[in-house]
Design an enzyme around this catalytic site. Structure first.
Site, short mmCIF file in Angstrom:
data_model
loop_
_atom_site.label_atom_id
_atom_site.label_comp_id
_atom_site.label_asym_id
_atom_site.label_seq_id
_atom_site.Cartn_x
_atom_site.Cartn_y
_atom_site.Cartn_z
N HIS A 185 -7.41 -5.92 0.07
CA HIS A 185 -6.28 -5.01 -0.08
C HIS A 185 -4.98 -5.79 0.02
O HIS A 185 -4.66 -6.33 1.07
CB HIS A 185 -6.36 -3.95 1.01
CG HIS A 185 -5.34 -2.87 0.92
ND1 HIS A 185 -4.94 -2.31 -0.26
CD2 HIS A 185 -4.64 -2.23 1.89
CE1 HIS A 185 -4.05 -1.37 -0.04
NE2 HIS A 185 -3.84 -1.31 1.26
N ASP A 210 -9.42 -4.42 -5.03
CA ASP A 210 -8.82 -3.64 -3.94
C ASP A 210 -9.60 -2.35 -3.72
O ASP A 210 -9.73 -1.54 -4.64
CB ASP A 210 -7.37 -3.33 -4.27
CG ASP A 210 -6.57 -2.82 -3.09
OD1 ASP A 210 -7.14 -2.08 -2.26
OD2 ASP A 210 -5.38 -3.14 -2.99
N SER A 244 0.83 -1.20 0.00
CA SER A 244 0.00 0.00 0.00
C SER A 244 0.87 1.26 0.00
O SER A 244 1.62 1.47 -0.94
CB SER A 244 -0.96 -0.04 1.19
OG SER A 244 -2.00 0.88 1.03
#
Length: 540
Positions: A508, A480, A258
């Site tokens: 995610h 996601d 991320s």
């Protein structure tokens, strides 16, 4: 309160975990790397652990055994793993374009401490080097992440093929948890922020949210002053090169999730010749500014919720709010606005807490059933499931105290961000996005107020090619919510050396969730075999 795991104020990512009580066996643990949270942010006090002297810049750190770290996090260390900790000092300001007005510099002697953990398998052989990991956020702890990943594939951790060849190294970036933590937001303001109506429609409610964000910004500005821009991503990327040097590697091998993909991308631009292999999972598009990034995330969460609702309709026996999940969730938020359910301790499940329970559940497909149960229980007068989900996202303890995840998140995101829409523009976007993304658009719009009301100077990171770097693997997940799949190709293209790996799954981040993704990433990390162009891995 919505910030994202990148340079924009969207949803910040962190680790969701199951933490057994000390002394109990670790059962069912999954290191699910997640979150982006937003609109304003929380705080982390440094943990009380034994501390040796921090190594000055350019000197080797002194490693010490630290079994207390996994003991505190999950009740024990992983079988066959050794845990060592160290601290290094880095300049507060590395220079080279740091924001004008930030006083600390390489020549001033002012430093930040960076906490490290090194985890080594007793079965290690043919050691390649260190795999440095970052879970994103910004604001999540890399030390904690390394511990979770050390428990191996049975618990959602790293494959033994990787832990047999690498030391696993985690670090808390500057301002995070154990590394000179930023702490400037009160628990009361965090409660107010998370509990606030995610779509304050009347002007008085909107103005109240502006006031709350202004108070939070002023408190952080009063405490840290012109040091605020020093928490930006470029400074942290330069710290990461100090981490590489501290563990004795000539080149960096890195796994970033991320926001960690942004950190890795900036590193690759600054130090392309020092890259061995980078895996960037849950890609952030560094070129998106605040408004575009916020809308992208609103779209991503709306799409993820649609996927949940479709699953719910097709699996009525497993979904307590079937067949109309969207209708049930919307009704729960609407009811919470006027008549929130009160828990036995007096805490009220306001619209904001219900909203963040929804956000929390979408980071993993496993959270879908939990959300359905929580909404069903809320309808029956029990808000416990809603608070469990929302508190996990917010890192709010049973005692009402928060970690510093969101303090650091806000400090980093706002130091990075240069775009500053007016309150009037945000108000207009709130209305426009309500039509396009009814559940998530308004909250993502008003969440931008966090950086709009932030007092610090800005220190934007570079957005260009990683010229001279080897191929970099960029992973995107089609479902996601927090880092929408469309950003994957954008990051790979910006770097110029990115190779896209697609997972057709939900939630995610992707590695190491399926054999297809795992095999491709392992081969790259170990043998530098780049995934074939266009590789798409099925959901299961």
């Amino acid at each position: 309160m919505i910030t994202e795991g990148s340079h924009v104020t969207r949803f910040s990512d962190r680790i969701r975990r199951v933490r057994p009580a000390p002394g109990r066996a670790l059962t069912g643990f999954v290191a699910a790397l997640v979150l982006t949270a937003g609109c304003t942010l929380p705080a982390f006090a440094p943990r009380a652990e034994s501390r040796g002297p921090a190594a000055p810049p350019g000197t080797a750190p002194s490693w010490r055994a630290c079994p207390e770290v996994p003991d505190e996090l999950v009740g024990r260390g992983a079988a066959g793993m050794r845990y060592e900790c160290a601290r290094i000092l880095v300049p507060r300001n590395w220079g080279n374009g740091a924001a004008t007005g930030a006083t600390a510099g390489p020549g001033t002697g002012e430093t930040f401490e960076i906490a490290l953990i090194r985890i080594r398998s007793n079965k290690q052989h043919d050691r390649i080097g260190s795999l440095v990991v970052n879970p994103g956020g910004p604001g999540a702890s890399g030390v904690d992440t390394a511990v979770y990943l050390s428990f191996g594939p049975a618990f959602g951790g790293l494959p033994t093929a990787v832990t047999d060849r690498f030391d696993i190294v985690g670090f808390d970036p500057r301002g995070v948890n154990r590394s000179s933590p930023v702490k400037c937001i009160s628990d009361a303001d965090l409660d107010a922020n998370f509990g606030y109506d995610p779509d304050p429609r009347d002007q008085a409610a909107f103005d109240g949210f502006v006031t709350l964000n202004r108070r939070i910004g002023k408190g952080c500005g009063d405490r840290y002053g012109d040091q605020l821009p020093l928490y930006g991503t470029e400074q942290a990327a330069r710290d990461m090169d100090a981490v590489r040097a501290a563990v004795g590697d000539d080149k960096l091998t890195y796994l970033g999730y991320s926001y960690g993909t942004l950190l890795g991308a900036v590193y690759a631009q600054l130090y392309p010749q020092r890259v061995r292999a980078l895996v960037l999972d849950g890609a952030v598009d560094p070129q998106q500014k605040l408004i575009a990034g916020s809308e992208s995330q609103a779209k991503g969460f709306e799409r993820a919720f649609d996927n949940f609702a479709q699953w719910c309709a097709a699996n009525a026996g497993r979904c307590a709010i079937a067949p109309d999940a969207r209708g049930a969730v919307t009704a729960a938020i609407d009811k919470a606005r006027v008549s929130p359910v009160r828990a036995k301790d007096g805490r009220e499940a306001t619209a904001g807490w219900v909203f963040y329970a929804i956000i929390s559940s979408l980071y993993t497909e496993a959270g879908w059933q939990e959300l359905a149960r929580a909404i069903d229980s809320l309808q029956g007068g029990d808000p416990g499931g809603v608070f469990d989900l929302a508190d996990a996202y917010a890192e709010r303890g049973d005692d009402g105290h928060y970690s510093n995840l969101f303090d650091a998140n806000l400090a980093v995101n706002c130091a990075d961000e240069t775009e500053k829409p007016s309150r009037e523009q945000i108000r207009q976007l709130q209305s426009q996005w309500r039509q396009k993304y009814p559940l998530f658009g308004p909250a993502l719009a008003v969440g931008m107020l966090g950086c709009v009301e932030w007092p610090g100077a800005r220190d934007p990171y570079p957005t260009g090619k990683a010229s001279g770097a080897p191929p970099i693997v960029v992973i995107g997940t089609t479902g996601d919510p927090a880092t929408p799949y469309e950003q994957t190709a954008a990051l790979a293209s910006m770097l110029g050396v990115g190779r896209v790996l697609t997972w057709e799954g939900e939630g995610h981040t992707a590695y190491p969730q399926t054999a297809c993704v795992t095999d491709a990433v392992d081969a790259y990390l170990i043998s530098l075999t780049v995934p074939r162009t266009g590789l798409r891995c099925p959901a299961r």
